[in-house]
Scaffold this motif. Sequence first.
Motif, mmCIF file in Angstrom:
data_model
loop_
_atom_site.group_PDB
_atom_site.id
_atom_site.type_symbol
_atom_site.label_atom_id
_atom_site.label_comp_id
_atom_site.label_asym_id
_atom_site.label_seq_id
_atom_site.Cartn_x
_atom_site.Cartn_y
_atom_site.Cartn_z
ATOM 1 N N ASP A 1 0.740 -1.209 0.013
ATOM 2 C CA ASP A 1 -0.064 0.000 0.046
ATOM 3 C C ASP A 1 0.957 1.330 -0.049
ATOM 4 O OD1 ASP A 1 -2.320 1.735 0.184
ATOM 5 O OD2 ASP A 1 -2.511 1.331 2.194
ATOM 6 N N THR A 2 1.581 1.562 -1.308
ATOM 7 C CA THR A 2 2.478 2.483 -1.150
ATOM 8 C C THR A 2 1.990 4.024 -1.143
ATOM 9 O OG1 THR A 2 3.730 1.132 -2.592
ATOM 10 C CG2 THR A 2 4.471 3.303 -2.686
ATOM 11 N N PRO A 3 2.618 4.574 -0.426
ATOM 12 C CA PRO A 3 1.986 6.051 -0.102
ATOM 13 C C PRO A 3 2.331 6.985 -1.653
ATOM 14 C CG PRO A 3 3.823 5.658 1.600
ATOM 15 C CD PRO A 3 3.662 4.377 0.472
ATOM 16 N N SER A 4 1.355 7.816 -1.749
ATOM 17 C CA SER A 4 1.748 8.603 -2.781
ATOM 18 C C SER A 4 2.891 9.671 -2.610
ATOM 19 C CB SER A 4 0.322 9.574 -3.098
ATOM 20 O OG SER A 4 0.229 10.358 -2.189
ATOM 21 N N ARG B 1 16.491 5.011 0.881
ATOM 22 C CA ARG B 1 17.485 3.847 1.283
ATOM 23 C C ARG B 1 18.449 4.056 -0.058
ATOM 24 N NH1 ARG B 1 16.410 0.201 4.843
ATOM 25 N NH2 ARG B 1 17.613 -1.400 3.693
ATOM 26 N N THR B 2 19.741 4.821 0.531
ATOM 27 C CA THR B 2 20.692 5.269 -0.789
ATOM 28 C C THR B 2 21.331 3.944 -1.183
ATOM 29 O OG1 THR B 2 22.085 6.055 0.811
ATOM 30 C CG2 THR B 2 20.546 7.605 -0.124
ATOM 31 N N LYS B 3 21.612 2.772 -0.553
ATOM 32 C CA LYS B 3 22.203 1.627 -0.776
ATOM 33 C C LYS B 3 21.422 0.470 -1.634
ATOM 34 C CE LYS B 3 25.643 2.707 2.715
ATOM 35 N NZ LYS B 3 25.720 2.643 4.316
ATOM 36 N N GLU B 4 20.133 0.963 -1.820
ATOM 37 C CA GLU B 4 19.389 0.036 -2.488
ATOM 38 C C GLU B 4 19.940 0.036 -3.982
ATOM 39 O OE1 GLU B 4 17.095 -2.333 -1.880
ATOM 40 O OE2 GLU B 4 16.853 -1.964 0.211
ATOM 41 N N ASP B 5 19.962 -1.075 -4.830
ATOM 42 C CA ASP B 5 20.501 -1.092 -5.872
ATOM 43 C C ASP B 5 19.687 -0.239 -7.038
ATOM 44 O OD1 ASP B 5 22.244 -2.971 -5.379
ATOM 45 O OD2 ASP B 5 21.075 -4.675 -6.222
ATOM 46 N N TYR C 1 18.373 2.652 -6.273
ATOM 47 C CA TYR C 1 18.768 3.913 -6.241
ATOM 48 C C TYR C 1 19.949 4.163 -7.143
ATOM 49 C CZ TYR C 1 20.651 8.209 -3.664
ATOM 50 O OH TYR C 1 21.138 9.394 -3.272
ATOM 51 N N LYS C 2 20.643 3.230 -7.523
ATOM 52 C CA LYS C 2 22.092 3.387 -8.181
ATOM 53 C C LYS C 2 21.506 3.315 -9.691
ATOM 54 C CE LYS C 2 24.999 1.842 -4.405
ATOM 55 N NZ LYS C 2 24.423 0.666 -3.756
ATOM 56 N N GLU C 3 20.680 2.474 -9.862
ATOM 57 C CA GLU C 3 20.277 2.336 -11.395
ATOM 58 C C GLU C 3 19.364 3.442 -11.790
ATOM 59 O OE1 GLU C 3 17.785 -1.356 -11.338
ATOM 60 O OE2 GLU C 3 19.302 -2.424 -10.429
ATOM 61 N N LEU C 4 18.713 4.017 -11.040
ATOM 62 C CA LEU C 4 18.007 5.268 -11.284
ATOM 63 C C LEU C 4 18.877 6.731 -11.182
ATOM 64 C CD1 LEU C 4 14.532 4.760 -9.770
ATOM 65 C CD2 LEU C 4 15.118 4.408 -12.012
ATOM 66 N N ASP C 5 20.090 6.441 -10.817
ATOM 67 C CA ASP C 5 21.049 7.495 -10.786
ATOM 68 C C ASP C 5 20.450 8.681 -9.780
ATOM 69 O OD1 ASP C 5 23.537 8.812 -11.129
ATOM 70 O OD2 ASP C 5 22.880 9.978 -12.763
ATOM 71 N N LEU C 6 19.793 8.393 -8.775
ATOM 72 C CA LEU C 6 18.951 9.096 -7.892
ATOM 73 C C LEU C 6 20.238 10.270 -7.137
ATOM 74 C CD1 LEU C 6 16.193 6.992 -6.871
ATOM 75 C CD2 LEU C 6 16.398 9.064 -8.121
ATOM 76 N N LYS C 7 21.528 9.688 -7.042
ATOM 77 C CA LYS C 7 22.634 10.353 -6.411
ATOM 78 C C LYS C 7 22.489 11.814 -7.010
ATOM 79 C CE LYS C 7 27.120 9.958 -6.755
ATOM 80 N NZ LYS C 7 28.456 9.283 -6.688
ATOM 81 N N ASN C 8 22.527 11.934 -8.310
ATOM 82 C CA ASN C 8 22.709 13.123 -8.867
ATOM 83 C C ASN C 8 21.324 13.882 -9.214
ATOM 84 O OD1 ASN C 8 25.383 12.762 -9.321
ATOM 85 N ND2 ASN C 8 24.979 11.216 -10.985
ATOM 86 N N GLU C 9 20.194 13.370 -8.656
ATOM 87 C CA GLU C 9 18.876 14.023 -8.677
ATOM 88 C C GLU C 9 18.834 15.044 -7.729
ATOM 89 O OE1 GLU C 9 16.113 15.438 -10.161
ATOM 90 O OE2 GLU C 9 16.240 13.497 -11.312
ATOM 91 N N THR C 10 18.483 16.304 -8.217
ATOM 92 C CA THR C 10 18.160 17.555 -7.433
ATOM 93 C C THR C 10 16.739 18.130 -7.333
ATOM 94 O OG1 THR C 10 18.483 18.913 -9.123
ATOM 95 C CG2 THR C 10 20.505 18.398 -7.858
ATOM 96 N N ASP C 11 15.766 17.458 -8.231
ATOM 97 C CA ASP C 11 14.308 17.768 -8.045
ATOM 98 C C ASP C 11 13.648 16.844 -7.022
ATOM 99 O OD1 ASP C 11 12.129 19.100 -8.957
ATOM 100 O OD2 ASP C 11 11.461 17.129 -9.712
ATOM 101 N N GLU C 12 13.293 17.707 -5.831
ATOM 102 C CA GLU C 12 12.514 16.980 -4.889
ATOM 103 C C GLU C 12 11.304 16.116 -5.302
ATOM 104 O OE1 GLU C 12 13.149 16.709 -1.403
ATOM 105 O OE2 GLU C 12 15.112 17.496 -2.111
ATOM 106 N N PRO D 1 8.931 1.518 -3.889
ATOM 107 C CA PRO D 1 8.798 1.609 -2.576
ATOM 108 C C PRO D 1 9.826 1.238 -1.771
ATOM 109 C CG PRO D 1 6.983 0.338 -3.218
ATOM 110 C CD PRO D 1 7.788 0.827 -4.522
ATOM 111 N N LYS D 2 10.819 0.288 -2.457
ATOM 112 C CA LYS D 2 12.010 -0.364 -1.530
ATOM 113 C C LYS D 2 12.761 0.712 -1.267
ATOM 114 C CE LYS D 2 12.518 -5.090 -3.012
ATOM 115 N NZ LYS D 2 13.478 -6.044 -3.852
ATOM 116 N N LEU D 3 12.938 1.975 -1.920
ATOM 117 C CA LEU D 3 13.520 3.215 -1.709
ATOM 118 C C LEU D 3 13.260 3.784 -0.472
ATOM 119 C CD1 LEU D 3 13.818 4.608 -5.375
ATOM 120 C CD2 LEU D 3 15.812 3.725 -3.804
ATOM 121 N N ILE D 4 12.152 3.587 0.184
ATOM 122 C CA ILE D 4 11.540 4.121 1.457
ATOM 123 C C ILE D 4 12.270 3.692 2.534
ATOM 124 C CG2 ILE D 4 9.586 4.782 2.711
ATOM 125 C CD1 ILE D 4 7.991 4.372 0.202
ATOM 126 N N GLU D 5 12.863 4.357 3.462
ATOM 127 C CA GLU D 5 13.584 4.286 4.662
ATOM 128 C C GLU D 5 12.501 3.430 5.622
ATOM 129 O OE1 GLU D 5 15.806 2.506 6.357
ATOM 130 O OE2 GLU D 5 17.294 4.138 5.799
#
Length: 115
Positions: A36-39, A60-64, A66-77, A88-92
């Motif tokens: 039941d993923t939050p919007s 969760r910045t260590k999830e695969d 996160y790296k696959e989507l290159d979110l480290k370089n994403e600046t848009d909230e 949703p695996k990205l949600i701490e």
Amino acid sequence: MSLVIYHNPRCSKSRQTLALIEEKGVQVETIKYLDDTPSASELATLVKKLGFNSARELMRTKEDIYKELDLKNETDEQALLNAMHQNPKLIERPIVVKGDKAVLGRPPENALELI
């Protein structure tokens, strides 16, 4: 006022946090956020309740993914919030909420702040 926990039953910290809340006899609503993923807007509200400055603090910045989507370089909230909603695996976890306050259950004892 009861608590809400965004819970992943496969996560030991999430299970420990839920058990700690239940041991205290507090009523808790469990949301299995992988099912039941939050919007994106609900996630933005959680970020604010947690007192975070950025959605990245809820990720969760260590999830695969996160790296696959290159979110480290994403600046848009909004893009970060959308990524968590879509993946949703990205949600701490766990996130414990009471009214307009929230804490991460890392360590599980953080939840005691809301009891």
